[in-house]
Scaffold this active site. Structure first.
Site, PDB file in Angstrom:
ATOM      1  N   ASP A   1       1.984  -1.067  11.691  1.00 28.37           N
ATOM      2  CA  ASP A   1       0.573  -1.729  11.575  1.00 28.37           C
ATOM      3  C   ASP A   1       0.277  -3.059  11.776  1.00 28.37           C
ATOM      4  O   ASP A   1      -0.756  -3.413  11.658  1.00 28.37           O
ATOM      5  CB  ASP A   1       0.567  -1.558   9.905  1.00 28.37           C
TER       6      ASP A   1
ATOM      7  N   LYS B   1       0.765  -1.136   0.028  1.00 28.72           N
ATOM      8  CA  LYS B   1      -0.162   0.022  -0.043  1.00 28.72           C
ATOM      9  C   LYS B   1       0.838   1.125  -0.038  1.00 28.72           C
ATOM     10  O   LYS B   1       0.489   2.158  -0.628  1.00 28.72           O
ATOM     11  CB  LYS B   1      -0.848  -0.176   1.313  1.00 28.72           C
ATOM     12  N   SER B   2       1.925   1.128   0.987  1.00 29.33           N
ATOM     13  CA  SER B   2       2.855   2.526   0.807  1.00 29.33           C
ATOM     14  C   SER B   2       3.479   2.939  -0.274  1.00 29.33           C
ATOM     15  O   SER B   2       3.627   4.044  -0.790  1.00 29.33           O
ATOM     16  CB  SER B   2       3.751   2.161   1.817  1.00 29.33           C
TER      17      SER B   2
END
Ligand code: S3P
Length: 450
Positions: free
Chosen positions: A328, A30-31
């Site tokens: 996370d 995602k990053s």
């Protein structure tokens, strides 16, 4: 029911599952996906992206890049192209920019807009509208941007970028790759050198990608931390990007395989960037049988395959210095800890309180709902492991948080009774085919979302 109540139709239940098995790939990181779209929009010409995460968070960033003047298209083979406008070339958006659930998208694009003489309004869902934006408002204001935010520096907010951004040296008070990236993005259109000093090193995807696009960026250890210096006003040259699998998404099938007896799975092609791999180090210290195979470099990131087998875990003290590299992953680590023998102590994680939900509170109450004892403090939690025998049977409130939802579904595969999460719809923000992929491994999931 208010607009933000979880829909009764979106609940999902994970049932005690037979041994998991198979070889999988998880969606793109995602990053890296957010950054590929953003840097693509700033390069002159076409950036081709393979393996982009097509989750809601990243799709919101793609739409934002269109609103800011880039052309962004998806090809039939699943690759994407971004035709960028060049540093300084963004146009003012005609409508508010909607980031949905995504703090990363919102904060990075605030940095981007701050370095352009344009005005944009930032909106998002109820979860994002509760999250602190002061951490980017402060440095970007120093660089010449002006903000009108809600009380307490919250979204919705309107940002007018600097006509001529000032290069600054900014010592970030929080360990946050989002803050670092926002300042560097604003610094791209500032004449001179912008420096961010990080007290604790955080994920470095921005630095790696900026270099790949031809920017001049230097990193050195200073007396107050890591100093990252970017020379402004570069011409960014497009560079093809292969997005590796997301280690934060891989965490869910990996922990599921460790917990469900008899399991053995292989997860291919995830990045083990040292700033992202803390969970895997921790699980190995807990006795997890995780074999790292085929280590290689792809698209400027270290990549590997993991073979994971069911393991008896033991509780450990997780070093606080490791927090940034697994920030996370604490909710799913807490689930693993619930099955371990002995206590697992997690400290130095107060940042978890300002994620998509207050993840310390949400994790602790999910654990309790399933018969697991946990001691919560302002910046950590201690989970009392139940040596493989977790009762389950709980209903977990996810608070619009995809990672809370997936973590407790993983618990349900290995607990004695099923575990239900109130809302599985947010999973689509980061891991659109989570249910299909877990079912493919043999896990039992029932619900009406996917
Ligand atoms: C991210 C940085 C982290 C992380 C988030 C993604 C990024 O947030 O929690 O999911 O892509 O830069 P912080 O920078 O707030 O720690």
């Amino acid at each position: 029911m208010t607009a933000h109540s979880p829909s009764p139709h979106a609940s999902l239940t994970a049932e005690p599952s037979r041994a998991l098995g198979g070889t999988i790939r998880v969606p793109g990181d995602k990053s890296i996906s957010h950054r590929a779209l953003i840097f693509g929009a700033l390069a002159v010409g076409e950036t081709r992206i393979r393996g982009l995460l097509e989750g809601e968070d990243v799709l919101a960033t793609a739409e934002t890049m269109r609103r800011l003047g880039a052309r962004v298209t998806r090809h039939e083979d699943g690759t994407w192209s971004v035709f960028g406008v060049g540093v300084g070339g963004l146009q003012e958006p005609a409508v508010p920019l909607d980031f949905g659930n995504s703090g990363t998208g919102a904060r990075l694009v605030m940095g981007l807009v701050a370095g352009h003489p344009i005005t944009a309004t930032f909106i998002g869902d109820a979860s994002l509208s509760r999250r602190p934006m002061g951490r980017v408002i402060d440095p970007l204001t120093e660089m010449g941007a002006r903000f009108h935010a809600r009380e307490g520096g919250k979204m919705p907010l309107t940002l007018t970028g600097a006509p001529r951004a000032l290069p600054v040296t900014y010592r970030s008070p929080v360990a946050s790759a989002q803050v670092k990236s926002a300042v560097l993005l604003a610094g791209l259109n500032a004449p001179g050198v912008t420096t961010v000093i990080e007290p604790v090193p955080t994920r470095d995807h921005t630095e790696r990608m900026l270099r790949a696009f031809g920017a001049h960026i230097e990193t050195k250890q200073g007396k107050d931390g890591l100093e990252i210096s970017l020379t402004g006003e570069p011409e960014l040259t497009p560079c093809p990007i292969a997005v590796p699998g997301d280690p934060s998404s891989a965490a869910f099938p990996v922990v599921a395989a460790l917990l469900v007896p008899g399991s053995e799975i292989v997860v291919q092609g995830i990045t083990l960037n040292p700033h992202r791999a803390g969970l895997y180090t921790t699980l190995k210290e807990m006795g997890g049988d995780i074999e790292v195979m085929n280590q290689r470099e792809e698209g400027g990131e270290p990549v590997a395959d993991l073979r994971v087998r069911h393991s008896r875990l033991k509780g450990i003290d997780v070093p606080p210095a490791r927090a940034a590299s697994m920030i996370d992953e604490y909710p799913v680590l807490a689930v693993a800890a619930a099955f371990a023998e002995g206590e697992t102590r997690m400290t130095g994680i107060h940042e978890l309180r300002v994620k998509e939900s207050d993840r310390i509170a949400a994790t602790a109450s999910g654990l309790r709902a399933n018969g697991v004892k946990v001691h919560e403090s302002e910046d950590g939690m201690v989970v009392e492991g139940r040596a493989g025998a977790v009762g389950g049977g709980g209903h977990v409130a996810t608070h619009m948080d995809h990672r809370i939802a997936m973590s407790f579904l993983v618990m349900g595969f290995a607990a004695e009774k099923p575990v239900t999460v109130d809302d599985g719809s947010m999973i689509a923000t980061s891991f659109p085919d989570f249910t299909g992929l877990m079912r493919g491994l043999g896990a039992s999931l029932v619900g009406q979302t996917q």
